[in-house]
Scaffold this motif. Structure first.
Motif, short mmCIF file in Angstrom:
data_model
loop_
_atom_site.label_atom_id
_atom_site.label_comp_id
_atom_site.label_asym_id
_atom_site.label_seq_id
_atom_site.Cartn_x
_atom_site.Cartn_y
_atom_site.Cartn_z
N ALA A 210 0.82 -1.22 0.00
CA ALA A 210 0.00 0.00 0.00
C ALA A 210 0.85 1.26 0.00
N GLY A 211 2.18 1.12 0.01
CA GLY A 211 3.06 2.28 -0.06
C GLY A 211 3.50 2.83 1.29
N HIS A 212 3.13 2.18 2.40
CA HIS A 212 3.54 2.63 3.73
C HIS A 212 4.88 1.97 4.06
N LEU A 213 5.94 2.54 3.52
CA LEU A 213 7.25 1.90 3.59
C LEU A 213 7.80 1.84 5.01
N VAL A 214 7.65 2.93 5.77
CA VAL A 214 8.20 2.96 7.13
C VAL A 214 7.54 1.89 7.99
N SER A 215 6.21 1.85 7.97
CA SER A 215 5.48 0.86 8.77
C SER A 215 5.75 -0.56 8.29
N GLY A 216 5.76 -0.74 6.98
CA GLY A 216 5.99 -2.07 6.44
C GLY A 216 7.35 -2.62 6.82
N ILE A 217 8.37 -1.78 6.70
CA ILE A 217 9.73 -2.22 7.03
C ILE A 217 9.87 -2.47 8.53
N SER A 218 9.30 -1.60 9.35
CA SER A 218 9.42 -1.77 10.80
C SER A 218 8.67 -3.01 11.27
N LYS A 219 7.49 -3.26 10.71
CA LYS A 219 6.76 -4.48 11.08
C LYS A 219 7.50 -5.71 10.60
N GLY A 220 8.09 -5.62 9.41
CA GLY A 220 8.90 -6.74 8.92
C GLY A 220 10.09 -7.00 9.81
N ALA A 221 10.72 -5.93 10.30
CA ALA A 221 11.86 -6.09 11.21
C ALA A 221 11.42 -6.73 12.52
N GLU A 222 10.25 -6.32 13.03
CA GLU A 222 9.74 -6.91 14.26
C GLU A 222 9.44 -8.40 14.07
N ALA A 223 8.86 -8.74 12.91
CA ALA A 223 8.59 -10.15 12.63
C ALA A 223 9.89 -10.94 12.50
N PHE A 224 10.90 -10.32 11.89
CA PHE A 224 12.20 -10.99 11.76
C PHE A 224 12.83 -11.24 13.13
N LEU A 225 12.73 -10.27 14.03
CA LEU A 225 13.28 -10.44 15.38
C LEU A 225 12.58 -11.58 16.12
N THR A 226 11.25 -11.67 15.95
CA THR A 226 10.52 -12.76 16.58
C THR A 226 10.97 -14.11 16.03
N ALA A 227 11.08 -14.19 14.72
CA ALA A 227 11.54 -15.43 14.10
C ALA A 227 12.97 -15.77 14.54
N PHE A 228 13.81 -14.73 14.65
CA PHE A 228 15.19 -14.94 15.08
C PHE A 228 15.24 -15.42 16.53
N ALA A 229 14.36 -14.86 17.39
CA ALA A 229 14.32 -15.28 18.79
C ALA A 229 13.91 -16.75 18.90
N ILE A 230 12.90 -17.15 18.13
CA ILE A 230 12.46 -18.55 18.16
C ILE A 230 13.57 -19.47 17.67
N GLY A 231 14.18 -19.10 16.55
CA GLY A 231 15.26 -19.91 16.00
C GLY A 231 16.45 -19.98 16.93
N SER A 232 16.77 -18.87 17.57
CA SER A 232 17.93 -18.83 18.47
C SER A 232 17.69 -19.72 19.69
N GLY A 233 16.46 -19.68 20.22
CA GLY A 233 16.16 -20.53 21.37
C GLY A 233 16.34 -22.00 21.07
#
Length: 254
Positions: free
Chosen positions: A223-246
């Motif tokens: 939808a063109g909301h680059l700041v929100s899209g990237i920040s939410k993607g980063a948050e999702a990546f951190l969650t996935a990284f936390a699960i994988g790291s554990g």
């Protein structure tokens, strides 16, 4: 442009920010929040309004008096409760149809914000547990691993909620929950209760995976909301990284 009174301008800003805050805190997409706020403002006579929404804050301004009125609110906690999002959308439609005054809409929005959780912690844990067993079967696991996956998924989700209350940093809560899930899966196989440790782990961590967050990130980017899209993607990546790291730390230790 028709000017509106200063008092009404502040009322419009307050009701728009309240609606936006409820939606953003409960899992709505950024573009949906901005569209709802704009529609509410237009319905109450503010033809020219601007909003800037990120996952952690909302800036909203209305041009109706001189100078233009602008207000910022912070969003500290975010969860998933799409029922509240639907209710705010319903109120927005009634406002657009001219069926609610500002006072009535503000009262209804306050009621939505103060509603208790739709499902108790017990219900959420039970749902996570059952979902873990179902994911195990979906990933072609054996039925003998169903109960270990149910136990690991339920306990892991419960610990994620509990740890997040102790330390309000999602990364550590999800890391410890994933570590515990892996520990339960290894123990189940070690003592002969389970058969395939990988399938048990995969099924049990699925309730922790940020599916809605990933979906919203993609939709915001489209939808063109680059700041929100990237920040939410980063948050999702951190969650996935936390699960994988554990899980990875557990494999290293064992």
């Amino acid at each position: 442009m028709d000017l509106i009174s200063k008092e009404k301008t502040y009322e419009i800003i307050e009701i728009c920010l309240l609606a936006g805050k409820i939606m953003l805190k409960n899992g709505a997409e950024t573009y949906r929040v901005e569209d709802t706020m704009t529609r509410i403002a237009t319905a109450y006579g503010a033809e020219y309004s601007d909003s800037f929404v990120t996952p952690t804050g909302i800036i909203f301004s209305v041009e109706g008096t001189e100078p233009t009125k602008t207000k910022l609110i912070r969003i500290i906690e975010r969860t998933t409760n799409l029922e509240k999002v639907v209710k705010v959308n319903d109120i927005s439609r009634k406002i657009s149809a001219g069926g609610l005054t500002i006072a009535q809409a503000y009262y209804l929005l306050n009621e939505i914000e103060n509603e208790p959780k739709t499902y108790s912690d017990f219900m959420q844990v039970m749902a996570a547990a059952i979902a873990s067993g179902c994911f195990l079967i979906m990933f072609q696991g054996v039925w003998g691993d169903f109960l270990p996956a149910v136990a690991a998924g339920g306990i892991g989700f419960l610990c994620s909620v509990y740890f997040h209350r102790l330390v309000p940093i999602k990364f550590f809560a999800e890391f410890l929950a994933a570590f515990l899930i892996g520990l339960i899966a290894f123990a189940a196989v070690r003592f002969g209760v389970g058969a395939e440790v990988d399938k048990i782990i995969i099924g049990s961590v699925m309730p922790l995976v940020p599916g809605l967050l990933i979906t919203n990130a993609v939709r915001d980017l489209m939808a063109g909301h680059l700041v929100s899209g990237i920040s939410k993607g980063a948050e999702a990546f951190l969650t996935a990284f936390a699960i994988g790291s554990g899980i990875a730390v557990l494999f290293v230790l064992l």
